[in-house]
Design a protein around this motif. Structure first.
Motif, short mmCIF file in Angstrom:
data_model
loop_
_atom_site.label_atom_id
_atom_site.label_comp_id
_atom_site.label_asym_id
_atom_site.label_seq_id
_atom_site.Cartn_x
_atom_site.Cartn_y
_atom_site.Cartn_z
N HIS A 167 54.01 103.03 23.00
CA HIS A 167 55.01 103.14 24.04
C HIS A 167 54.36 103.22 25.43
O HIS A 167 54.92 102.70 26.40
N ARG A 168 53.22 103.86 25.52
CA ARG A 168 52.49 104.00 26.78
C ARG A 168 51.01 104.18 26.48
O ARG A 168 50.64 104.49 25.35
N VAL A 169 50.20 104.04 27.51
CA VAL A 169 48.80 104.45 27.43
C VAL A 169 48.56 105.43 28.57
O VAL A 169 49.22 105.37 29.61
N ILE A 170 47.65 106.34 28.34
CA ILE A 170 47.31 107.34 29.36
C ILE A 170 45.88 107.06 29.81
O ILE A 170 44.97 106.96 28.99
N LEU A 171 45.71 106.94 31.13
CA LEU A 171 44.41 106.65 31.72
C LEU A 171 43.87 107.88 32.43
O LEU A 171 44.63 108.68 32.98
N HIS A 172 42.54 107.99 32.44
CA HIS A 172 41.91 109.02 33.26
C HIS A 172 42.19 108.63 34.71
O HIS A 172 42.02 107.47 35.10
N SER B 34 38.62 107.28 36.56
CA SER B 34 37.87 106.19 35.94
C SER B 34 38.76 105.05 35.46
O SER B 34 38.28 103.96 35.20
N LYS B 35 40.06 105.33 35.29
CA LYS B 35 41.03 104.34 34.77
C LYS B 35 40.71 103.90 33.34
O LYS B 35 41.08 102.83 32.91
N ILE B 36 40.01 104.74 32.60
CA ILE B 36 39.70 104.48 31.20
C ILE B 36 40.80 105.10 30.33
O ILE B 36 41.27 106.20 30.60
N VAL B 37 41.22 104.38 29.29
CA VAL B 37 42.26 104.87 28.38
C VAL B 37 41.74 106.11 27.65
O VAL B 37 40.68 106.06 27.02
N THR B 38 42.48 107.21 27.73
CA THR B 38 42.10 108.45 27.05
C THR B 38 43.02 108.76 25.87
O THR B 38 42.59 109.42 24.92
N HIS B 39 44.27 108.32 25.94
CA HIS B 39 45.26 108.60 24.90
C HIS B 39 46.23 107.42 24.80
O HIS B 39 46.39 106.67 25.76
#
Length: 86
Positions: free
Chosen positions: A21-26, A29-34
């Motif tokens: 449903h979504r992605v969570i970014l730091h 850094s814009k790196i996917v964390t969750h």
């Protein structure tokens, strides 16, 4: 890994548990964390899953290193705790 909205998510024992449903970014850094998995059709529940639990991701689905029984352990997604990227 690429995560597309609506891609099916499976447990390590091949149970379909919902869709991305979504992605969570730091935020820096814009790196996917969750990833956020939406479960259910009529009465939905969104769960936040750490990216470390993703074992595979491709165009046909995402596979986790967890079982269906472990899903209640994960936090529900609450939008108030996150900042939207525009």
């Amino acid at each position: 890994m690429e995560f597309k909205d609506g891609t099916h998510v499976f447990t390590g024992d091949d149970k379909d548990i919902g869709v991305i449903h979504r992605v969570i970014l730091h935020p820096h850094s814009k790196i996917v964390t969750h990833i956020v998995i939406r479960q259910g059709l009529l009465f939905t529940e969104d769960k936040v899953i750490p990216i470390e639990l993703v074992s595979e991701a491709n165009s046909t689905g995402v596979k986790l290193q967890t079982t269906e029984k472990q899903l209640p352990e994960f936090e529900p997604f609450e939008e108030a705790y996150y900042v939207s990227l525009d």
